[in-house]
Each structure stands twice: as structure tokens, then as C-alpha cells.
Design a protein around this motif. Sequence first.
Motif, PDB file in Angstrom:
ATOM      1  N   ASP A 123     -34.653 -15.900   3.418  1.00 18.05           N
ATOM      2  CA  ASP A 123     -35.789 -15.106   3.896  1.00 18.05           C
ATOM      3  C   ASP A 123     -36.016 -15.320   5.391  1.00 18.05           C
ATOM      4  O   ASP A 123     -36.291 -14.362   6.129  1.00 18.05           O
ATOM      5  CB  ASP A 123     -37.064 -15.446   3.114  1.00 18.05           C
ATOM      6  N   ARG A 124     -35.897 -16.578   5.850  1.00 23.46           N
ATOM      7  CA  ARG A 124     -36.044 -16.870   7.283  1.00 23.46           C
ATOM      8  C   ARG A 124     -34.965 -16.162   8.088  1.00 23.46           C
ATOM      9  O   ARG A 124     -35.235 -15.582   9.146  1.00 23.46           O
ATOM     10  CB  ARG A 124     -35.954 -18.379   7.534  1.00 23.46           C
ATOM     11  N   VAL A 125     -33.737 -16.202   7.594  1.00 24.61           N
ATOM     12  CA  VAL A 125     -32.634 -15.532   8.284  1.00 24.61           C
ATOM     13  C   VAL A 125     -32.881 -14.030   8.322  1.00 24.61           C
ATOM     14  O   VAL A 125     -32.698 -13.391   9.364  1.00 24.61           O
ATOM     15  CB  VAL A 125     -31.272 -15.859   7.620  1.00 24.61           C
ATOM     16  N   SER A 126     -33.328 -13.477   7.223  1.00 23.82           N
ATOM     17  CA  SER A 126     -33.601 -12.043   7.159  1.00 23.82           C
ATOM     18  C   SER A 126     -34.676 -11.642   8.173  1.00 23.82           C
ATOM     19  O   SER A 126     -34.548 -10.617   8.859  1.00 23.82           O
ATOM     20  CB  SER A 126     -34.040 -11.669   5.741  1.00 23.82           C
ATOM     21  N   LYS A 127     -35.723 -12.435   8.278  1.00 27.75           N
ATOM     22  CA  LYS A 127     -36.788 -12.138   9.251  1.00 27.75           C
ATOM     23  C   LYS A 127     -36.255 -12.250  10.676  1.00 27.75           C
ATOM     24  O   LYS A 127     -36.621 -11.446  11.545  1.00 27.75           O
ATOM     25  CB  LYS A 127     -37.975 -13.081   9.049  1.00 27.75           C
ATOM     26  N   ALA A 128     -35.391 -13.222  10.932  1.00 26.80           N
ATOM     27  CA  ALA A 128     -34.810 -13.376  12.265  1.00 26.80           C
ATOM     28  C   ALA A 128     -33.902 -12.195  12.589  1.00 26.80           C
ATOM     29  O   ALA A 128     -33.910 -11.697  13.724  1.00 26.80           O
ATOM     30  CB  ALA A 128     -34.046 -14.691  12.367  1.00 26.80           C
ATOM     31  N   VAL A 129     -33.123 -11.724  11.618  1.00 30.32           N
ATOM     32  CA  VAL A 129     -32.263 -10.557  11.819  1.00 30.32           C
ATOM     33  C   VAL A 129     -33.123  -9.341  12.148  1.00 30.32           C
ATOM     34  O   VAL A 129     -32.819  -8.581  13.078  1.00 30.32           O
ATOM     35  CB  VAL A 129     -31.382 -10.291  10.574  1.00 30.32           C
ATOM     36  N   GLN A 130     -34.199  -9.189  11.408  1.00 37.33           N
ATOM     37  CA  GLN A 130     -35.099  -8.056  11.657  1.00 37.33           C
ATOM     38  C   GLN A 130     -35.725  -8.153  13.052  1.00 37.33           C
ATOM     39  O   GLN A 130     -35.837  -7.163  13.764  1.00 37.33           O
ATOM     40  CB  GLN A 130     -36.186  -8.001  10.595  1.00 37.33           C
ATOM     41  N   ALA A 131     -36.096  -9.363  13.466  1.00 39.32           N
ATOM     42  CA  ALA A 131     -36.686  -9.553  14.792  1.00 39.32           C
ATOM     43  C   ALA A 131     -35.671  -9.223  15.890  1.00 39.32           C
ATOM     44  O   ALA A 131     -36.029  -8.604  16.901  1.00 39.32           O
ATOM     45  CB  ALA A 131     -37.196 -10.988  14.946  1.00 39.32           C
ATOM     46  N   VAL A 132     -34.415  -9.631  15.703  1.00 36.40           N
ATOM     47  CA  VAL A 132     -33.366  -9.304  16.677  1.00 36.40           C
ATOM     48  C   VAL A 132     -33.166  -7.792  16.730  1.00 36.40           C
ATOM     49  O   VAL A 132     -33.045  -7.209  17.819  1.00 36.40           O
ATOM     50  CB  VAL A 132     -32.045 -10.038  16.327  1.00 36.40           C
ATOM     51  N   ALA A 133     -33.139  -7.144  15.574  1.00 34.66           N
ATOM     52  CA  ALA A 133     -32.965  -5.688  15.523  1.00 34.66           C
ATOM     53  C   ALA A 133     -34.116  -4.989  16.244  1.00 34.66           C
ATOM     54  O   ALA A 133     -33.897  -4.042  17.016  1.00 34.66           O
ATOM     55  CB  ALA A 133     -32.871  -5.216  14.082  1.00 34.66           C
ATOM     56  N   ASP A 134     -35.334  -5.453  16.019  1.00 34.36           N
ATOM     57  CA  ASP A 134     -36.498  -4.858  16.687  1.00 34.36           C
ATOM     58  C   ASP A 134     -36.442  -5.092  18.194  1.00 34.36           C
ATOM     59  O   ASP A 134     -36.673  -4.178  18.982  1.00 34.36           O
ATOM     60  CB  ASP A 134     -37.803  -5.424  16.120  1.00 34.36           C
ATOM     61  N   ALA A 135     -36.125  -6.311  18.600  1.00 27.04           N
ATOM     62  CA  ALA A 135     -36.099  -6.659  20.024  1.00 27.04           C
ATOM     63  C   ALA A 135     -35.012  -5.889  20.772  1.00 27.04           C
ATOM     64  O   ALA A 135     -35.201  -5.519  21.933  1.00 27.04           O
ATOM     65  CB  ALA A 135     -35.896  -8.164  20.193  1.00 27.04           C
ATOM     66  N   GLN A 136     -33.884  -5.647  20.121  1.00 26.78           N
ATOM     67  CA  GLN A 136     -32.771  -4.974  20.784  1.00 26.78           C
ATOM     68  C   GLN A 136     -32.675  -3.501  20.401  1.00 26.78           C
ATOM     69  O   GLN A 136     -31.692  -2.838  20.708  1.00 26.78           O
ATOM     70  CB  GLN A 136     -31.465  -5.712  20.477  1.00 26.78           C
ATOM     71  N   GLN A 137     -33.678  -3.013  19.712  1.00 26.96           N
ATOM     72  CA  GLN A 137     -33.779  -1.614  19.292  1.00 26.96           C
ATOM     73  C   GLN A 137     -32.522  -1.140  18.564  1.00 26.96           C
ATOM     74  O   GLN A 137     -31.933  -0.120  18.892  1.00 26.96           O
ATOM     75  CB  GLN A 137     -34.085  -0.719  20.494  1.00 26.96           C
ATOM     76  N   LEU A 138     -32.125  -1.931  17.575  1.00 26.61           N
ATOM     77  CA  LEU A 138     -30.960  -1.592  16.761  1.00 26.61           C
ATOM     78  C   LEU A 138     -31.422  -0.867  15.512  1.00 26.61           C
ATOM     79  O   LEU A 138     -32.452  -1.218  14.923  1.00 26.61           O
ATOM     80  CB  LEU A 138     -30.188  -2.856  16.388  1.00 26.61           C
ATOM     81  N   ASP A 139     -30.662   0.135  15.103  1.00 28.54           N
ATOM     82  CA  ASP A 139     -31.016   0.893  13.907  1.00 28.54           C
ATOM     83  C   ASP A 139     -30.494   0.239  12.634  1.00 28.54           C
ATOM     84  O   ASP A 139     -31.150   0.291  11.596  1.00 28.54           O
ATOM     85  CB  ASP A 139     -30.455   2.317  13.996  1.00 28.54           C
ATOM     86  N   MET A 140     -29.316  -0.365  12.719  1.00 28.13           N
ATOM     87  CA  MET A 140     -28.717  -1.004  11.546  1.00 28.13           C
ATOM     88  C   MET A 140     -27.972  -2.254  11.961  1.00 28.13           C
ATOM     89  O   MET A 140     -27.328  -2.280  12.998  1.00 28.13           O
ATOM     90  CB  MET A 140     -27.726  -0.063  10.857  1.00 28.13           C
ATOM     91  N   ILE A 141     -28.045  -3.278  11.098  1.00 26.73           N
ATOM     92  CA  ILE A 141     -27.251  -4.484  11.279  1.00 26.73           C
ATOM     93  C   ILE A 141     -26.528  -4.736   9.966  1.00 26.73           C
ATOM     94  O   ILE A 141     -27.153  -4.836   8.922  1.00 26.73           O
ATOM     95  CB  ILE A 141     -28.121  -5.700  11.661  1.00 26.73           C
ATOM     96  N   PHE A 142     -25.220  -4.819  10.045  1.00 25.14           N
ATOM     97  CA  PHE A 142     -24.400  -5.079   8.870  1.00 25.14           C
ATOM     98  C   PHE A 142     -24.086  -6.561   8.790  1.00 25.14           C
ATOM     99  O   PHE A 142     -24.072  -7.256   9.794  1.00 25.14           O
ATOM    100  CB  PHE A 142     -23.078  -4.300   8.944  1.00 25.14           C
ATOM    101  N   ASP A 143     -23.822  -7.028   7.580  1.00 24.49           N
ATOM    102  CA  ASP A 143     -23.373  -8.403   7.389  1.00 24.49           C
ATOM    103  C   ASP A 143     -21.859  -8.372   7.247  1.00 24.49           C
ATOM    104  O   ASP A 143     -21.319  -7.721   6.361  1.00 24.49           O
ATOM    105  CB  ASP A 143     -24.018  -9.012   6.142  1.00 24.49           C
ATOM    106  N   LYS A 144     -21.204  -9.087   8.117  1.00 26.26           N
ATOM    107  CA  LYS A 144     -19.743  -9.126   8.119  1.00 26.26           C
ATOM    108  C   LYS A 144     -19.197  -9.673   6.806  1.00 26.26           C
ATOM    109  O   LYS A 144     -18.082  -9.361   6.415  1.00 26.26           O
ATOM    110  CB  LYS A 144     -19.295 -10.006   9.294  1.00 26.26           C
ATOM    111  N   ASN A 145     -19.965 -10.492   6.096  1.00 21.38           N
ATOM    112  CA  ASN A 145     -19.497 -11.145   4.877  1.00 21.38           C
ATOM    113  C   ASN A 145     -19.971 -10.474   3.600  1.00 21.38           C
ATOM    114  O   ASN A 145     -19.817 -11.024   2.528  1.00 21.38           O
ATOM    115  CB  ASN A 145     -19.935 -12.611   4.866  1.00 21.38           C
TER     116      ASN A 145
END
Length: 176
Positions: A123-145
Motif C-alpha cells: 500500500d505504501r509503494v502504491s501511494k508512492a507510485v501514485q504520488a510520483v505519477a501526480d508530481a510528474q503528470q503521468l497518465d499511466m505507470i506500468f509494473d515491469k514485473n
Amino acid sequence: MKRILIIALLLVFTGLEASAQRFAYVDSDYILKHIPEYNSSQKQLDALSAQWQKEVDAKFIAIEGLFKAYQADQVLLTEVMRKTRENEIIEKEKEAKEFQRLKFGFEGELFQVRTKLIKPIQDRVSKAVQAVADAQQLDMIFDKNSEITLLYASPRLDKSNDVITRLGYKPGTINK
């Protein structure tokens, strides 16, 4: 002619919309390796799994011993004694399989412990991913794994280090 014009316009607008989207990816395994709590939780789960597996193995070895003893004594046993021993072996095998299911099965104890230990970290990782997406104005982030097949990804799109930094850890210093 009108149809072709409408289809062409739809394709142009769809193409413009798709090109406006911004994508990136992260490597969740790489991120999780940077989190000390994840590594210690994984070690706990591995130890618990190994302990329960030893118990399961011991139960099946005991059943195998009972069966070998039954085979050796079978000619000397009466019909009633044979049925009693067969039922005892069958009952022990059912108990061992039930124990195995309770520990390792879907929704078993290992699954529950894993959820308790790992879910808060995820959950912490997910929130951090969402924060990075918001900060960098990304529409989608995929998980390589994940199950999504990622045939090629430019390293400039990899936001794993940004997520690690957002979590408060230093990229490149993997905890063991």
C-alpha cells in the motif's frame, strides 16, 4: 464519402488523444528490495513456510511408515485388523492433507500472514507510485514485473528510483 470523412476524423482525434498520454514504468521487485521491512517480512514468511513444510513432511513420513508396517504385517492380520489399519492410514492421510491445506492453501494461514505483513508495504509503494505519477503528470505507470508484457522500455521512463526516493530510501542500496 461522408462515412470515410467521419472515420478519418475519428482516427485523427484518437491519434491526437493517444499521443497526449504520458507513460512510465516501475520495477516493483527492485523497489521492494530497497525496503527493509519487506525483506524482514519475507524472511519471516520463508521461516514460517519452512517450519510448516517440515511438519507436513513429518506427517507424510509417518503415514508412509504406517503403510510399510501394514504391508509387512498384512498377511498376519485378520480381516477386521486389516480394515482397522487401513482406516487408520486413510484417516492420518486425510489429517495431513487438511493440515497442509490449512497452512498453505488458498486463504490458509501462510496467505493470511503474508497479507498481514506485506499488504501495508504494498500500500505504501502504491501511494508512492501514485504520488510520483501526480508530481510528474503521468497518465499511466506500468509494473515491469506484472502480467503485462513489456517488450521494450526506455530507461528514461523508469520511475522506480523516484518511487524509492519518495518512500524515503536511497536508490541503489538494496537491503538484504
